[in-house]
Design a protein around this motif. Structure first.
Motif, PDB file in Angstrom:
ATOM      1  N   ILE A 166      48.991  42.757  32.566  1.00  0.00           N
ATOM      2  CA  ILE A 166      48.656  42.645  33.990  1.00  0.00           C
ATOM      3  C   ILE A 166      49.813  41.984  34.731  1.00  0.00           C
ATOM      4  CG2 ILE A 166      47.138  41.469  35.634  1.00  0.00           C
ATOM      5  CD1 ILE A 166      44.852  41.991  33.569  1.00  0.00           C
ATOM      6  N   ASN A 167      50.388  40.947  34.141  1.00  0.00           N
ATOM      7  CA  ASN A 167      51.493  40.229  34.784  1.00  0.00           C
ATOM      8  C   ASN A 167      52.764  41.059  34.897  1.00  0.00           C
ATOM      9  OD1 ASN A 167      50.021  37.876  35.294  1.00  0.00           O
ATOM     10  ND2 ASN A 167      50.469  37.062  33.261  1.00  0.00           N
ATOM     11  N   GLN A 168      52.830  42.187  34.162  1.00  0.00           N
ATOM     12  CA  GLN A 168      54.001  43.060  34.220  1.00  0.00           C
ATOM     13  C   GLN A 168      53.877  44.160  35.274  1.00  0.00           C
ATOM     14  OE1 GLN A 168      54.746  44.584  30.292  1.00  0.00           O
ATOM     15  NE2 GLN A 168      54.876  42.547  29.401  1.00  0.00           N
ATOM     16  N   ILE A 169      52.744  44.233  35.956  1.00  0.00           N
ATOM     17  CA  ILE A 169      52.567  45.248  36.999  1.00  0.00           C
ATOM     18  C   ILE A 169      53.615  45.003  38.081  1.00  0.00           C
ATOM     19  CG2 ILE A 169      51.012  46.134  38.776  1.00  0.00           C
ATOM     20  CD1 ILE A 169      48.672  45.347  36.889  1.00  0.00           C
ATOM     21  N   GLU A 170      54.388  46.023  38.382  1.00  0.00           N
ATOM     22  CA  GLU A 170      55.519  45.849  39.300  1.00  0.00           C
ATOM     23  C   GLU A 170      55.110  45.581  40.737  1.00  0.00           C
ATOM     24  OE1 GLU A 170      58.702  48.647  38.981  1.00  0.00           O
ATOM     25  OE2 GLU A 170      58.555  48.700  36.802  1.00  0.00           O
ATOM     26  N   ASP A 171      54.140  46.308  41.240  1.00  0.00           N
ATOM     27  CA  ASP A 171      53.730  46.147  42.628  1.00  0.00           C
ATOM     28  C   ASP A 171      53.011  44.802  42.796  1.00  0.00           C
ATOM     29  OD1 ASP A 171      51.303  46.555  44.718  1.00  0.00           O
ATOM     30  OD2 ASP A 171      53.085  47.674  45.363  1.00  0.00           O
ATOM     31  N   PRO A 172      53.543  43.914  43.645  1.00  0.00           N
ATOM     32  CA  PRO A 172      52.955  42.574  43.781  1.00  0.00           C
ATOM     33  C   PRO A 172      51.484  42.590  44.209  1.00  0.00           C
ATOM     34  CG  PRO A 172      55.067  42.688  44.925  1.00  0.00           C
ATOM     35  CD  PRO A 172      54.736  44.072  44.483  1.00  0.00           C
ATOM     36  N   MET A 173      51.114  43.486  45.106  1.00  0.00           N
ATOM     37  CA  MET A 173      49.724  43.540  45.558  1.00  0.00           C
ATOM     38  C   MET A 173      48.807  44.008  44.440  1.00  0.00           C
ATOM     39  SD  MET A 173      47.473  42.931  47.840  1.00  0.00           S
ATOM     40  CE  MET A 173      48.442  42.645  49.308  1.00  0.00           C
ATOM     41  N   GLN A 174      49.205  45.068  43.738  1.00  0.00           N
ATOM     42  CA  GLN A 174      48.388  45.554  42.621  1.00  0.00           C
ATOM     43  C   GLN A 174      48.277  44.496  41.526  1.00  0.00           C
ATOM     44  OE1 GLN A 174      49.918  49.315  41.278  1.00  0.00           O
ATOM     45  NE2 GLN A 174      48.844  50.442  42.875  1.00  0.00           N
ATOM     46  N   ARG A 175      49.377  43.801  41.258  1.00  0.00           N
ATOM     47  CA  ARG A 175      49.372  42.746  40.246  1.00  0.00           C
ATOM     48  C   ARG A 175      48.403  41.631  40.638  1.00  0.00           C
ATOM     49  NH1 ARG A 175      54.461  41.905  39.920  1.00  0.00           N
ATOM     50  NH2 ARG A 175      54.542  40.262  41.485  1.00  0.00           N
ATOM     51  N   THR A 176      48.448  41.211  41.904  1.00  0.00           N
ATOM     52  CA  THR A 176      47.556  40.150  42.373  1.00  0.00           C
ATOM     53  C   THR A 176      46.096  40.585  42.272  1.00  0.00           C
ATOM     54  OG1 THR A 176      49.239  39.257  43.843  1.00  0.00           O
ATOM     55  CG2 THR A 176      46.958  38.696  44.354  1.00  0.00           C
ATOM     56  N   ILE A 177      45.813  41.804  42.691  1.00  0.00           N
ATOM     57  CA  ILE A 177      44.442  42.319  42.602  1.00  0.00           C
ATOM     58  C   ILE A 177      43.978  42.353  41.149  1.00  0.00           C
ATOM     59  CG2 ILE A 177      43.018  44.392  42.906  1.00  0.00           C
ATOM     60  CD1 ILE A 177      44.687  44.877  45.512  1.00  0.00           C
ATOM     61  N   ALA A 178      44.824  42.843  40.261  1.00  0.00           N
ATOM     62  CA  ALA A 178      44.465  42.915  38.843  1.00  0.00           C
ATOM     63  C   ALA A 178      44.248  41.521  38.258  1.00  0.00           C
ATOM     64  CB  ALA A 178      45.548  43.658  38.066  1.00  0.00           C
ATOM     65  N   GLN A 179      45.076  40.563  38.642  1.00  0.00           N
ATOM     66  CA  GLN A 179      44.910  39.194  38.157  1.00  0.00           C
ATOM     67  C   GLN A 179      43.581  38.602  38.627  1.00  0.00           C
ATOM     68  OE1 GLN A 179      48.558  37.650  39.793  1.00  0.00           O
ATOM     69  NE2 GLN A 179      49.618  37.731  37.824  1.00  0.00           N
ATOM     70  N   ILE A 180      43.244  38.818  39.895  1.00  0.00           N
ATOM     71  CA  ILE A 180      41.973  38.314  40.422  1.00  0.00           C
ATOM     72  C   ILE A 180      40.807  38.968  39.692  1.00  0.00           C
ATOM     73  CG2 ILE A 180      40.471  38.303  42.457  1.00  0.00           C
ATOM     74  CD1 ILE A 180      43.101  37.965  44.130  1.00  0.00           C
ATOM     75  N   GLU A 181      40.879  40.280  39.515  1.00  0.00           N
ATOM     76  CA  GLU A 181      39.809  40.992  38.806  1.00  0.00           C
ATOM     77  C   GLU A 181      39.653  40.435  37.387  1.00  0.00           C
ATOM     78  OE1 GLU A 181      37.703  43.344  39.788  1.00  0.00           O
ATOM     79  OE2 GLU A 181      38.605  44.269  41.539  1.00  0.00           O
ATOM     80  N   TRP A 182      40.755  40.264  36.686  1.00  0.00           N
ATOM     81  CA  TRP A 182      40.725  39.807  35.292  1.00  0.00           C
ATOM     82  C   TRP A 182      40.229  38.371  35.192  1.00  0.00           C
ATOM     83  CZ3 TRP A 182      40.575  41.306  30.492  1.00  0.00           C
ATOM     84  CH2 TRP A 182      40.940  40.433  29.470  1.00  0.00           C
ATOM     85  N   GLN A 183      40.708  37.504  36.063  1.00  0.00           N
ATOM     86  CA  GLN A 183      40.413  36.076  35.948  1.00  0.00           C
ATOM     87  C   GLN A 183      39.107  35.659  36.623  1.00  0.00           C
ATOM     88  OE1 GLN A 183      43.937  34.313  37.619  1.00  0.00           O
ATOM     89  NE2 GLN A 183      45.221  34.945  35.913  1.00  0.00           N
ATOM     90  N   ASP A 184      38.721  36.333  37.696  1.00  0.00           N
ATOM     91  CA  ASP A 184      37.630  35.823  38.521  1.00  0.00           C
ATOM     92  C   ASP A 184      36.373  36.684  38.569  1.00  0.00           C
ATOM     93  OD1 ASP A 184      39.298  33.667  39.197  1.00  0.00           O
ATOM     94  OD2 ASP A 184      40.129  34.742  40.901  1.00  0.00           O
ATOM     95  N   ALA A 185      36.435  37.911  38.125  1.00  0.00           N
ATOM     96  CA  ALA A 185      35.253  38.772  38.201  1.00  0.00           C
ATOM     97  C   ALA A 185      34.147  38.224  37.309  1.00  0.00           C
ATOM     98  CB  ALA A 185      35.605  40.195  37.783  1.00  0.00           C
ATOM     99  N   THR A 186      32.926  38.293  37.797  1.00  0.00           N
ATOM    100  CA  THR A 186      31.774  37.901  36.979  1.00  0.00           C
ATOM    101  C   THR A 186      31.084  39.123  36.388  1.00  0.00           C
ATOM    102  OG1 THR A 186      30.351  37.833  38.935  1.00  0.00           O
ATOM    103  CG2 THR A 186      31.386  35.759  38.256  1.00  0.00           C
ATOM    104  N   ASP A 187      31.278  40.268  37.017  1.00  0.00           N
ATOM    105  CA  ASP A 187      30.747  41.536  36.535  1.00  0.00           C
ATOM    106  C   ASP A 187      31.872  42.559  36.508  1.00  0.00           C
ATOM    107  OD1 ASP A 187      27.958  40.798  36.360  1.00  0.00           O
ATOM    108  OD2 ASP A 187      27.901  40.868  38.541  1.00  0.00           O
ATOM    109  N   PHE A 188      31.837  43.438  35.516  1.00  0.00           N
ATOM    110  CA  PHE A 188      32.834  44.490  35.386  1.00  0.00           C
ATOM    111  C   PHE A 188      32.114  45.832  35.445  1.00  0.00           C
ATOM    112  CE2 PHE A 188      34.848  40.794  33.714  1.00  0.00           C
ATOM    113  CZ  PHE A 188      36.177  40.925  34.043  1.00  0.00           C
TER     114      PHE A 188
END
Length: 96
Positions: free
Chosen positions: A43-65
């Motif tokens: 996730i941290n290797q995603i080049e696009d900063p916005m996509q990376r931030t969204i993916a990090q939030i989803e991975w770290q903060d989501a309570t449901d997937f």
């Protein structure tokens, strides 16, 4: 059936799958040999900063997937998982 109808049916099938709780999702990955730290590194290797931030939030903060979540689908693709493999993991996760 047409290709378009098949895609709609598949999307409806995936959307009907119950969401996994964070615990279920992470346990499923760990119990099936996936290193959670490696997933985070991907996730941290995603080049696009916005996509990376969204993916990090989803991975770290989501309570449901949800099975149809775009970030989940992108991560599964990065891991080289087929839709069938994700379905299998999802079904396993629902038992936890």
């Amino acid at each position: 059936i047409s290709e378009e109808n098949a895609a709609i049916i598949e999307q409806e099938r995936l959307a009907a799958m119950k969401p996994l709780k964070r615990r279920q999702f992470r346990l499923t990955l760990a119990m099936n040999g996936y290193d959670l730290n490696e997933i985070e590194a991907l996730i941290n290797q995603i080049e696009d900063p916005m996509q990376r931030t969204i993916a990090q939030i989803e991975w770290q903060d989501a309570t449901d997937f949800e099975r149809t979540n775009p970030t989940l689908l992108m991560t599964a693709q990065t891991l080289g998982l087929t839709s069938e493999q994700v379905d299998s993991l999802w079904e396993y996760g629902l038992t936890l």
